[in-house]
Scaffold this motif. Structure first.
Motif, mmCIF file in Angstrom:
data_model
loop_
_atom_site.group_PDB
_atom_site.id
_atom_site.type_symbol
_atom_site.label_atom_id
_atom_site.label_comp_id
_atom_site.label_asym_id
_atom_site.label_seq_id
_atom_site.Cartn_x
_atom_site.Cartn_y
_atom_site.Cartn_z
ATOM 1 N N ARG A 77 0.966 -1.158 -0.137
ATOM 2 C CA ARG A 77 0.146 -0.022 0.127
ATOM 3 C C ARG A 77 0.768 1.326 -0.179
ATOM 4 N N GLY A 81 -2.167 7.022 -2.448
ATOM 5 C CA GLY A 81 -1.712 6.812 -3.777
ATOM 6 C C GLY A 81 -0.124 7.549 -4.066
ATOM 7 N N LEU A 92 -0.443 8.047 -7.747
ATOM 8 C CA LEU A 92 -1.396 6.916 -8.453
ATOM 9 C C LEU A 92 -2.957 6.854 -8.072
ATOM 10 N N PRO A 93 -3.456 6.215 -8.924
ATOM 11 C CA PRO A 93 -5.034 6.156 -8.687
ATOM 12 C C PRO A 93 -5.263 5.264 -7.579
ATOM 13 N N ILE A 94 -6.421 5.601 -6.719
ATOM 14 C CA ILE A 94 -6.707 4.839 -5.486
ATOM 15 C C ILE A 94 -7.332 3.588 -6.301
ATOM 16 N N ASN A 95 -6.927 2.271 -5.674
ATOM 17 C CA ASN A 95 -7.557 1.344 -6.109
ATOM 18 C C ASN A 95 -7.860 0.344 -4.877
ATOM 19 N N ASN A 101 -5.916 3.942 -0.174
ATOM 20 C CA ASN A 101 -4.644 3.519 -0.881
ATOM 21 C C ASN A 101 -4.482 3.005 -2.324
ATOM 22 N N TYR A 102 -3.278 3.157 -2.751
ATOM 23 C CA TYR A 102 -3.188 2.514 -3.947
ATOM 24 C C TYR A 102 -2.223 1.209 -3.588
ATOM 25 N N TYR A 141 0.347 8.564 -14.667
ATOM 26 C CA TYR A 141 0.690 8.899 -13.313
ATOM 27 C C TYR A 141 2.142 8.654 -12.995
#
Length: 332
Positions: A77, A81, A92-95, A101-102, A141
């Motif tokens: 994590r 992101g 970075l995009p949140i997934n 978190n990313y 990103y």
């Protein structure tokens, strides 16, 4: 007979490595992931990584982190992101929306190109690589070009893996590598998974927040933690949720899964670049568990800890970083 060949496995082109005692099936088009590793001789046959004949490649592609041996760059994590390097800040995009978190990076989902397939009387090998550049959807990103190379060598002593990261950019490349090692439970068909025990060479516990991010506190080991260190931890049948530890020096540097029922063990020896172990078992009720070796702490680029403590490092243009590990079934 030892050999390396391309095969169609689960309707997908894969590479099969085989020796007298072991066989491995690797999928270059899915992160150069090991889909299956078996010891076939001597008896009993051992299914080392999580695998099912009934599961399709599409199902695996939906969640490749929980099958076989996926290799991850930028694992675990990153808070919000964010990745802070010495010369840039990336978002970075949140997934993982539940925790903001990313998680887990993207290389384990990318197609790798085969560089070499080889075999001699003792070893079967495969080397494949992934080049990340502006063609990748994540580049908007994270615009740092790099090459990731994964080499596997199979012998009658088991499977060896070497991972190399090379910076192809003028920017600093953050380094954090892990394998989301999905160990099958049980190792032997028909055996009882509750008879497995896990040993991990640990020193301090990395305290995590409710979002599973390090608080930067390193705690002494509790009785729960000492079960790992003493080789007494039952790895399934109970919830193990991101137990992260600093690694301690040991005669055998890596994890050992003991199967007392069949008088054998699975030994996962890792190189000294892996400074942490993170344990997770998907609620403990799905027939597998993950003792994950990591080169750096969760969220390491964003921590205030000294790099010697967090394991975080960076590569300059043209520099390389390598680490390796091996898997072998041993008679106890």
């Amino acid at each position: 007979m030892t050999g390396t060949e391309k095969i169609i496995f689960k309707d997908t082109e894969c590479v099969k490595l085989k020796t007298e005692c072991y066989e491995a099936i690797i999928c270059p088009s899915l992160g150069n992931q090991v889909l299956r590793l078996r010891r076939i001789k001597p008896e009993p046959v051992c299914e080392i990584f999580r695998y099912s004949d009934k599961v399709s490649i599409d199902t695996i592609k939906e969640a490749p982190a929980i099958w076989g041996l996926p290799t991850m760059y930028l694992p675990n994590r990153f808070d919000g992101g964010i990745i802070k390097t010495s010369d840039s800040v990336y978002k970075l995009p949140i997934n993982e929306p539940d925790f903001g978190n990313y998680i887990h990076g993207f290389t384990y989902k990318r197609p790798f190109e085969i560089e070499e397939m080889a075999a001699d009387e003792n070893n079967a090998s495969l080397t494949a690589s992934f080049v990340y550049d502006k063609r990748d959807e994540m580049y908007k990103y994270f615009d740092v070009d790099f090459k990731m190379t994964i080499k596997f060598v199979l012998s009658d002593n088991g499977l060896y893996q070497e991972i190399t990261l090379k910076n192809l950019s003028d920017k600093a490349l953050p380094v954090s590598i892990a394998t989301h090692t999905c160990i099958n439970a049980p190792l032997v068909t028909g055996a009882k998974e509750e008879n497995l025990r896990l040993l991990v060479p640990i020193d301090k516990k990395c305290e995590l927040s409710e979002r599973f991010l390090p608080t930067e506190k390193l705690n002494e080991l509790s009785d729960w933690d000492k079960e790992y260190k003493n080789g007494e931890k039952v790895p399934t049948g109970q919830v193990i949720e991101n137990d992260m530890y600093t690694a301690s020096k040991a005669d055998f540097y890596g994890t050992i899964v003991y199967d007392d029922e069949n008088k054998l063990s699975l030994r996962n020896e890792v190189s000294e670049e892996f400074k942490f172990f993170n344990m997770w078992n998907d609620l403990g009720d799905k027939g597998y568990f993950c003792p994950e070796p990591m080169t750096a702490m969760i969220n390491s680029p964003n921590l205030s800890l000294d790099r010697e403590v967090s394991g975080y490092r960076e590569l300059l243009c043209g520099e390389e970083f390598s680490c390796h590990q091996s898997f072998e079934i041993v008679k106890e």
